[in-house]
Each structure stands twice: as C-alpha cells, then as structure tokens.
Write a protein that holds these residues in place. Structure first.
Motif, mmCIF file in Angstrom:
data_model
loop_
_atom_site.group_PDB
_atom_site.id
_atom_site.type_symbol
_atom_site.label_atom_id
_atom_site.label_comp_id
_atom_site.label_asym_id
_atom_site.label_seq_id
_atom_site.Cartn_x
_atom_site.Cartn_y
_atom_site.Cartn_z
ATOM 1 N N ARG A 66 5.394 3.338 -13.339
ATOM 2 C CA ARG A 66 4.011 2.870 -13.393
ATOM 3 C C ARG A 66 3.975 1.361 -13.672
ATOM 4 N NH1 ARG A 66 -0.505 5.829 -14.553
ATOM 5 N NH2 ARG A 66 0.715 7.473 -15.564
ATOM 6 N N ALA A 67 4.825 0.920 -14.602
ATOM 7 C CA ALA A 67 4.874 -0.509 -14.924
ATOM 8 C C ALA A 67 5.303 -1.330 -13.710
ATOM 9 C CB ALA A 67 5.828 -0.742 -16.094
ATOM 10 N N ALA A 68 6.260 -0.797 -12.927
ATOM 11 C CA ALA A 68 6.718 -1.501 -11.727
ATOM 12 C C ALA A 68 5.610 -1.586 -10.681
ATOM 13 C CB ALA A 68 7.942 -0.802 -11.153
ATOM 14 N N VAL A 69 4.845 -0.508 -10.550
ATOM 15 C CA VAL A 69 3.726 -0.509 -9.598
ATOM 16 C C VAL A 69 2.678 -1.529 -10.017
ATOM 17 C CG1 VAL A 69 1.818 0.851 -8.671
ATOM 18 C CG2 VAL A 69 4.092 1.865 -8.844
ATOM 19 N N ARG A 70 2.355 -1.556 -11.301
ATOM 20 C CA ARG A 70 1.356 -2.506 -11.786
ATOM 21 C C ARG A 70 1.817 -3.938 -11.569
ATOM 22 N NH1 ARG A 70 -0.582 0.359 -17.514
ATOM 23 N NH2 ARG A 70 -1.898 1.973 -16.522
ATOM 24 N N ASP A 71 3.096 -4.191 -11.782
ATOM 25 C CA ASP A 71 3.635 -5.537 -11.561
ATOM 26 C C ASP A 71 3.532 -5.913 -10.082
ATOM 27 O OD1 ASP A 71 5.326 -7.882 -12.602
ATOM 28 O OD2 ASP A 71 6.547 -7.127 -10.939
ATOM 29 N N PHE A 72 3.859 -4.969 -9.206
ATOM 30 C CA PHE A 72 3.748 -5.221 -7.768
ATOM 31 C C PHE A 72 2.309 -5.525 -7.373
ATOM 32 C CE2 PHE A 72 2.681 -3.380 -3.605
ATOM 33 C CZ PHE A 72 3.462 -4.180 -2.778
ATOM 34 N N LEU A 73 1.368 -4.739 -7.888
ATOM 35 C CA LEU A 73 -0.039 -4.951 -7.554
ATOM 36 C C LEU A 73 -0.523 -6.301 -8.062
ATOM 37 C CD1 LEU A 73 -1.431 -1.385 -8.362
ATOM 38 C CD2 LEU A 73 -1.152 -2.402 -6.091
ATOM 39 N N LEU A 133 -7.162 2.306 -9.364
ATOM 40 C CA LEU A 133 -7.641 1.566 -10.527
ATOM 41 C C LEU A 133 -7.636 0.057 -10.279
ATOM 42 C CD1 LEU A 133 -5.904 3.598 -13.384
ATOM 43 C CD2 LEU A 133 -8.303 3.703 -12.662
ATOM 44 N N ALA A 134 -6.707 -0.411 -9.455
ATOM 45 C CA ALA A 134 -6.652 -1.834 -9.098
ATOM 46 C C ALA A 134 -7.642 -2.175 -7.999
ATOM 47 C CB ALA A 134 -5.236 -2.216 -8.675
ATOM 48 N N ILE A 184 1.095 8.679 -9.466
ATOM 49 C CA ILE A 184 0.944 7.447 -10.243
ATOM 50 C C ILE A 184 0.608 6.280 -9.326
ATOM 51 C CG2 ILE A 184 2.234 5.721 -11.581
ATOM 52 C CD1 ILE A 184 3.705 8.122 -12.900
ATOM 53 N N PHE A 185 1.294 6.187 -8.200
ATOM 54 C CA PHE A 185 1.044 5.093 -7.264
ATOM 55 C C PHE A 185 -0.396 5.135 -6.743
ATOM 56 C CE2 PHE A 185 1.067 3.470 -2.852
ATOM 57 C CZ PHE A 185 1.419 2.149 -3.118
#
Length: 394
Positions: free
Chosen positions: A13-20, A85-86, A78-79
């Motif tokens: 989840r943290a990696a996805v948020r960083d990518f976004l 959410l983004a 999660i993705f």
C-alpha cells in the motif's frame, strides 16, 4: 470485527501511495476529481493508462502471461482502493476488464496475440454493442442480425446506449445469427472495427448534458467470421461470462470519496445543522461500512478460486443503490444551489464559476449520470432475479 492486512500488504500500500504521489499529475487528478460518470473522458483515462502501462500496472486483474502484475487479490483490492482515494481518472473497463477476459477465456491464440497487447497499451479503445431499442434488460430478445455470407457476416440493425462509441475504434457486440429456437441459442459474439463501411454513430445527450452514450446503426456491415469469439450461436455463454467481470467492480472506495465530499459541502451549506439530514448521512455511512465488509468477504472467496457470480450481482445492486443514495443526499445538502447546472462546469480547467459551492456541479452531474447506474450492466431488478436463482434456488 477487526480486519487487518498483512505487513507485506501494508508495505505494498505504501509503495502504491508513493507511486501515485509521484506519477498522478495535477491535471490527471483534477480530471479524476471532476469525473461525473463511471469512467472519464478518453484523453484522461488513456493518459493515466499509459502511465500505468509504463510501470507494468495497467492490468492488475490479468494473468502474468498476458501482461498482468501477478498481484494477490488483496494487493489488487488495495491498488483499486488507493487509486479511488487518490481520485485517479477512472479507466474505461470496456477493454481491460470486459472484452479482455473474454478473449483470454474464449479467443483463439491468434486473437489473444493480436488484441491483448493492444488493449494493454491503449492502442485500441473499445465500446460495447449489447443493448438495443426494446432489448435492454431482456437482452436475449436482441434483433441486430448477422447473416452468413461466405467468410463474412453481414450485419444490419442498431445498438443503443453505446458508451463512448464516438471515441472507440473497436466494438464487441452480440448479434443474432439464428432466429429459430430459443433466443439465447441464436446469439453470436463478434469483434468489429468501428471504421468498417456501413457503421454510423449518432450521439445521445444525457440528462447531465454530456455526450457519453450513442446509438450505433449497422447497414450491410461486413465482418469477417475470423472476428468471432467462440462458436456461432455460443454468444450468450460468452456474454454471461463477461457480465460477471463487468459487475465485479470495487464500489466502496469511490463511494467513500463521494461521501466525504458530501460532508464537506454539507458543512459549508449548513445542512449538517439539520438533525434529520445528519441521521440520513449516518445511515449512508453505516451502509457503506457494511458494503465494504461484504466486499472484503467476496475478495477473500475470490482468492480461494471462487467465481462469485451471485455475489457479483449483489455487489452491483447494493453498490449502485448506495451510490444513488449518496447522490440524493448531495442534492439535499445543496438545496437551492442544486438547481443551476451546466455540464461545462464539470470540465477540468473551466474558467466560469458555478453558483454555490465550487464542487456543486460535480455532485449534480454525478446525481444525473448515476440515475442510470441501477440500469446499465444489467438492471437491478434483473440482478435480484439472478440472486433469487443462484443464491436461493428459486
């Protein structure tokens, strides 16, 4: 009940948020935030798709052999949740989530080799040719005719409510190849090039004032039989398989975003001061949490290999009806500001100012567009019939 994702999932989840954070541009985020429909305009969803494709994240639901990510069901969940959410631009599901699984399951090797990479890269933009005037919920009554002529079919008839057909270069369609016997047994699934002579696309302007859907006319359209998916007369089975994928979308994250937007506007307009409104808002929130729990249960069963056809119908019904309820609360919160509306106010970069709260046009546009959500993808009344048959045996 307290549900926790694993440490590995939380790291993901943290990696996805960083990518976004680093790849979702302000322009794309604004387009996603302003989207009032099931998916955004072509320029925005293709722009986001190409970024995802460069990362290798365009098709999380696909098997790795066809270009999928190899993520677990929880990672895919999660993705989807983090993208919602983004407020990323919603991708068109027609290629990635609808016709692609059908091609994987029923297509020939040459069809898979040709179409799947093009869908993944956004080189083909698809629309769906299912509904017809008088054949919507009762899709088996469709009359768009495909007559055999050597190595081709010749198609005559019409399709309606064809989302983004004016942008699409390809269509997957159900056509009638046999008018005798049971209606379901005479339907065939075809892939069409939209620039084929004899195809005419006419716009339908919706209640929200936008051009999203169309009526498509076929006048002697010649389509190679090589474009057929599955056997002749087997289209009904193919269509049912596709509808499972169409109805299996994640609802709760985007509804959660809409609910939060509603709370912000309700505080601005003073609607939160009304006890009855706060009660209805709370009821919507409780329903959302119940739907989210159901979504997690379905996700857990899918991870064990279950197809979840009945649950797909249930989620479609509950999700669209809750979404409509949130939209209705949005109009209630806006009060008189819900009356003036122009579609152009929802276009990213629009420089004229709407009456009332800045996000009012988005709430109104979503309300108008989502009136159809309980109809498209199989009307909710039909979904309840499916549930009674599959889940209750009635």
């Amino acid at each position: 009940m307290e549900l926790r994702f694993s440490e590995a999932d939380e790291a993901f989840r943290a990696a996805v948020r960083d990518f976004l954070e680093h790849n979702l541009t302000d322009e794309l985020r604004a387009a996603g935030r302003a989207s009032t429909s099931a998916f955004s305009e072509k320029q925005w969803n293709l722009g986001w798709l190409k970024i995802l494709h460069a990362k290798g994240w365009a098709a999380p639901d696909w098997p790795v052999e066809y270009g999928g990510t190899g993520w677990s069901i929880s990672q895919r969940y999660i993705f989807d949740t983090e993208c919602a959410l983004a407020e990323t631009p919603p991708l068109s599901p027609m290629g990635l989530r609808m016709v692609a699984p059908v091609i994987m399951a029923y297509g020939r090797p040459d069809q898979k080799a040709f179409y799947l990479p093009r869908i993944l890269a956004g080189e083909d933009y698809w629309c769906q040719g299912y509904s017809e005037p008088g054949s919507g919920s009762d899709l088996a009554s469709l009359r768009c005719r495909a007559v055999s002529d050597g190595d081709d079919y010749i198609i005559d008839g019409t399709k309606i409510w064809t989302t983004q057909a004016h942008f699409a270069n390809r269509m997957f369609a159900l056509v009638r190849t046999d008018a005798t016997g049971r209606p379901q047994e005479g339907i065939t699934f075809l892939l069409l090039d939209m620039d084929t002579p004899g195809i005419t696309v006419q716009p339908i302007i919706t209640l929200a004032g936008d051009h999203e859907v169309n009526q498509v006319f076929f006048d002697g359209v010649r389509v190679p039989k090589a474009n057929r998916i599955g056997g002749e007369g087997e289209g009904w089975a193919v269509a049912k398989y596709l509808l499972i994928h169409e109805r299996g979308s994640t609802f709760t994250a985007r509804i959660r975003v809409s609910l939060q937007r509603l709370k912000t506007i309700a505080a601005e307009t003073g609607a939160l001061e009304d006890t009855g409104f706060r009660m209805r808002l709370a009821q919507a929130g409780v329903t959302l949490e119940g739907l989210a729990m159901t979504e997690l249960r379905v996700m857990a069963e899918i991870s064990k290999g279950a197809l979840m056809a009945a649950e797909s119908s249930m989620m479609k019904t509950l999700g669209t009806e809750l979404m409509q309820k949130v939209n209705e609360l949005g109009l209630e919160a806006l009060e008189n500001f819900a009356m003036p509306y122009s579609h152009r106010w929802t276009i990213p970069g629009a420089n004229d100012v709407p009456a009332g709260p800045r996000q009012a046009p988005i709430l109104i546009g979503q309300y108008l567009n989502n009136r159809a959500a309980s109809i498209y993808g199989g009307a909710n009344e039909i979904q309840r019939n499916i549930l009674s048959k599959l889940a209750l045996g009635l």
